[in-house]
Design a protein around this motif. Sequence first.
Motif, short mmCIF file in Angstrom:
data_model
loop_
_atom_site.label_atom_id
_atom_site.label_comp_id
_atom_site.label_asym_id
_atom_site.label_seq_id
_atom_site.Cartn_x
_atom_site.Cartn_y
_atom_site.Cartn_z
N GLU A 86 37.65 -65.70 -25.39
CA GLU A 86 38.47 -65.65 -24.65
C GLU A 86 39.60 -64.50 -24.82
O GLU A 86 40.58 -64.61 -24.84
N ALA A 87 38.95 -63.25 -25.26
CA ALA A 87 39.59 -62.11 -26.03
C ALA A 87 40.74 -61.67 -25.29
O ALA A 87 41.64 -60.82 -25.79
N HIS A 88 41.06 -61.71 -23.71
CA HIS A 88 42.10 -61.12 -23.10
C HIS A 88 43.20 -61.96 -23.61
O HIS A 88 44.38 -61.51 -23.17
N HIS A 89 43.32 -62.95 -24.35
CA HIS A 89 44.34 -63.84 -25.07
C HIS A 89 44.80 -62.77 -26.25
O HIS A 89 46.15 -63.07 -26.81
N CYS A 90 44.11 -61.96 -26.88
CA CYS A 90 44.36 -61.40 -28.33
C CYS A 90 45.29 -60.30 -28.42
O CYS A 90 45.71 -59.92 -29.47
N ILE A 91 46.14 -59.94 -27.29
CA ILE A 91 47.10 -59.00 -27.40
C ILE A 91 48.10 -59.87 -27.69
O ILE A 91 49.21 -59.34 -28.07
N SER A 92 48.47 -61.22 -27.71
CA SER A 92 49.68 -61.98 -28.14
C SER A 92 49.97 -61.85 -29.30
O SER A 92 49.07 -61.85 -30.34
N ALA A 93 51.20 -62.31 -29.93
CA ALA A 93 51.61 -62.23 -31.04
C ALA A 93 50.93 -62.87 -32.03
O ALA A 93 50.53 -62.47 -33.35
N GLY A 94 50.56 -64.27 -31.63
CA GLY A 94 49.93 -64.97 -32.53
C GLY A 94 48.50 -64.32 -32.96
O GLY A 94 48.16 -64.37 -34.44
N TYR A 95 47.78 -64.12 -32.20
CA TYR A 95 46.46 -63.59 -32.37
C TYR A 95 46.69 -62.42 -33.28
O TYR A 95 45.76 -62.07 -34.36
N GLN A 96 47.60 -61.46 -32.90
CA GLN A 96 47.89 -59.95 -33.84
C GLN A 96 48.19 -60.46 -35.16
O GLN A 96 47.72 -59.71 -35.75
N PHE A 97 48.83 -61.52 -35.32
CA PHE A 97 49.37 -61.97 -36.79
C PHE A 97 48.20 -62.18 -37.53
O PHE A 97 48.04 -61.80 -38.87
N VAL A 98 47.12 -62.92 -37.11
CA VAL A 98 45.73 -63.39 -37.93
C VAL A 98 45.11 -62.39 -38.02
O VAL A 98 44.62 -61.87 -39.09
N THR A 113 37.12 -62.23 -18.37
CA THR A 113 38.15 -61.86 -17.71
C THR A 113 39.13 -60.67 -18.23
O THR A 113 40.12 -61.18 -18.72
N PRO A 114 38.64 -59.81 -18.37
CA PRO A 114 39.38 -58.61 -19.36
C PRO A 114 40.69 -58.04 -18.55
O PRO A 114 40.73 -56.76 -18.75
N ASP A 115 41.41 -58.81 -18.10
CA ASP A 115 42.84 -58.33 -17.65
C ASP A 115 43.77 -59.34 -18.10
O ASP A 115 43.46 -60.33 -18.55
N ARG A 116 45.07 -58.84 -18.68
CA ARG A 116 46.16 -59.69 -19.02
C ARG A 116 47.13 -59.75 -18.26
O ARG A 116 47.49 -58.56 -17.50
N GLY A 117 47.70 -60.73 -17.88
CA GLY A 117 48.91 -60.85 -17.15
C GLY A 117 50.07 -60.23 -17.34
O GLY A 117 50.85 -59.76 -16.53
N ASP A 118 50.29 -59.75 -18.49
CA ASP A 118 51.34 -59.01 -18.97
C ASP A 118 51.22 -57.58 -19.04
O ASP A 118 51.85 -56.81 -19.27
N MET A 119 50.02 -57.05 -18.46
CA MET A 119 49.59 -55.84 -17.94
C MET A 119 49.28 -54.94 -19.39
O MET A 119 49.22 -53.83 -19.25
N GLN A 120 49.32 -55.78 -20.75
CA GLN A 120 49.21 -54.75 -22.00
C GLN A 120 47.53 -54.70 -21.93
O GLN A 120 46.87 -55.68 -22.03
N ASN A 121 46.77 -53.47 -22.13
CA ASN A 121 45.45 -53.41 -21.65
C ASN A 121 45.05 -53.49 -23.00
O ASN A 121 45.35 -53.13 -24.18
N LEU A 122 43.60 -54.09 -22.99
CA LEU A 122 42.76 -54.51 -24.17
C LEU A 122 42.43 -53.24 -25.06
O LEU A 122 42.25 -53.29 -26.11
N GLY A 123 42.73 -52.13 -24.41
CA GLY A 123 42.51 -50.75 -25.03
C GLY A 123 43.31 -50.55 -25.99
O GLY A 123 43.25 -49.70 -26.88
N THR A 124 44.63 -51.12 -25.96
CA THR A 124 45.54 -50.89 -27.06
C THR A 124 45.21 -51.43 -28.34
O THR A 124 45.65 -51.16 -29.35
N TYR A 125 44.38 -52.69 -28.44
CA TYR A 125 43.93 -53.08 -29.77
C TYR A 125 42.48 -52.84 -29.80
O TYR A 125 42.09 -52.23 -31.19
N PHE A 126 41.44 -52.85 -29.01
CA PHE A 126 39.99 -52.54 -29.16
C PHE A 126 39.35 -51.24 -29.16
O PHE A 126 40.39 -50.60 -28.32
N GLU A 127 38.88 -50.63 -30.16
CA GLU A 127 38.57 -49.33 -29.94
C GLU A 127 37.50 -48.93 -28.97
O GLU A 127 37.41 -47.88 -28.48
#
Length: 492
Positions: A86-98, A113-127
């Motif tokens: 469920e990688a659409h959650h991984c932009i959140s602070a908890g995931y990023q900390f780990v 479901t590769p969209d996030r409710g807070d509109m932060q795109n997964l492209g900001t983390y994944f290459e």
Amino acid sequence: MFSKVIEDRVRLGERVLVLAHRGELLDQASEKLEKSTGLKTALEKAENTSLGSFFRVVVGSVQTMQREKRLRQFPPDYFDTIIVDEAHHCISAGYQFVLKHFEKSNVLGVTATPDRGDMQNLGTYFESLAYEYSLPAAIKSGYLSPITALTIPLQLDLTSVAQQAGDFSTKDLGTALDPYLHQIADEMVKHCSDRKSVVFLPLVKTSKKFRDILNEKGMRAAEVNGESKDRAEILEDFESDKYNVLCNSMLLTEGWDCPSVDCIVVLRPTKVRSLYSQMVGRGTRLFPGKENLLLLDFLWHVERHELCHPAHLIASSDDVAKKMTENIEEAGLDGLAVDIEQAEVQAEKDVISEREEALAKQLAEMRKRKQRLVDPLQFEMSIQAEDLTSYVPSFGWEMGPPSEKQVSALEKLGIMPDAIDNAGKASLMLDRLQKRKEAGLATPKQIRLLEQRGFKNVGTWPFEGASKMINRIAANGWRLPVGVRPMEYVPE
């Protein structure tokens, strides 16, 4: 798919972490992995620890792993590969900390479901995007159920509903929905009485109230929520057809699967495509005797905000989604349900037609300009490259400006690089130009020169055919040769 990736990594001697945010997802990952590969797992959750285990795969709760005391027990290089479910959650602070703690690990994110409710795109983390399998492709291949959308001409006013964390306030939604519950139930009796339906509502109290209304009208409805002590029993009874409607307040969006569901009613309107996709996804599984999934959509009246509709599940762009929604709503006024794949095909035709009309004047002006290089928009329209025209960058590298190498290559191939403002578009354009070159098709400069003289569909001409006509025109003092009718001419 990710079980196979894990198996490959373990064969190479690696240690793998599967990271998820819910117990059901951890259990699913462990079960699926053992079933498909035979690999057993250690658990990192609450009082369970994987340290000291000889298993090469760990399934870990992000809530547990992000505790500093727990995380410090693992060296930064402890895991070679991390898979985020469920990688659409991984932009959140908890995931990023780990993930930052294990910064040397290779990370694979998997999500439907590769969209996030807070509109932060997964492209900001994944290459990069490793692989994408779309909903329409899965339906066409026979892995998911076809979807039929029916717009119910019932106006529900949401103009007074407040915003919260990028979406509608659930408390306000429950209040706004209350006056319409009896009318909605009547529509369900009319359209869903012979179907197995799941209804998503904004609040537990609204969900319970709607269950009672449905039962009053003769439906067999049940309700589940986070506090339901008999939740497992209700879900089992629903699967075995004791009930034909299951009401819930956003409990069943992840980690629950009942393939026989063939009707979804979304009474929790949302602007978040991932949330909408998860709700509808509860009904897309295949099941014997199931012909399609019926998706009931309502005419939500709302100011300023674009809601998710059935169109957003498969539409290639926002323009197409908007046109699809208009067309589906128009059919709904006549009581007609519409196959969303067919609706997309029609909407794309409508959008392209409207876009071509709007750009006609602009393109006419472009063709008059005597430029050494061809404007990319003119070239895109000439070859009818919808993917280039509507391209929007997703990943970090795509959003940056074109590189010097890309700019030089574009100029060399006859395209004006100044009008391409990001590296992703430049890469897509260069790839298209190279493929056209390999296929022996007309170049951008050939297309522009011949279109300026009235020739049609030059984007489909072979390079040699375009060259011969240009040579004839040049030999005739840059005038059309006698007997050549550009509007009708087709190269040999």
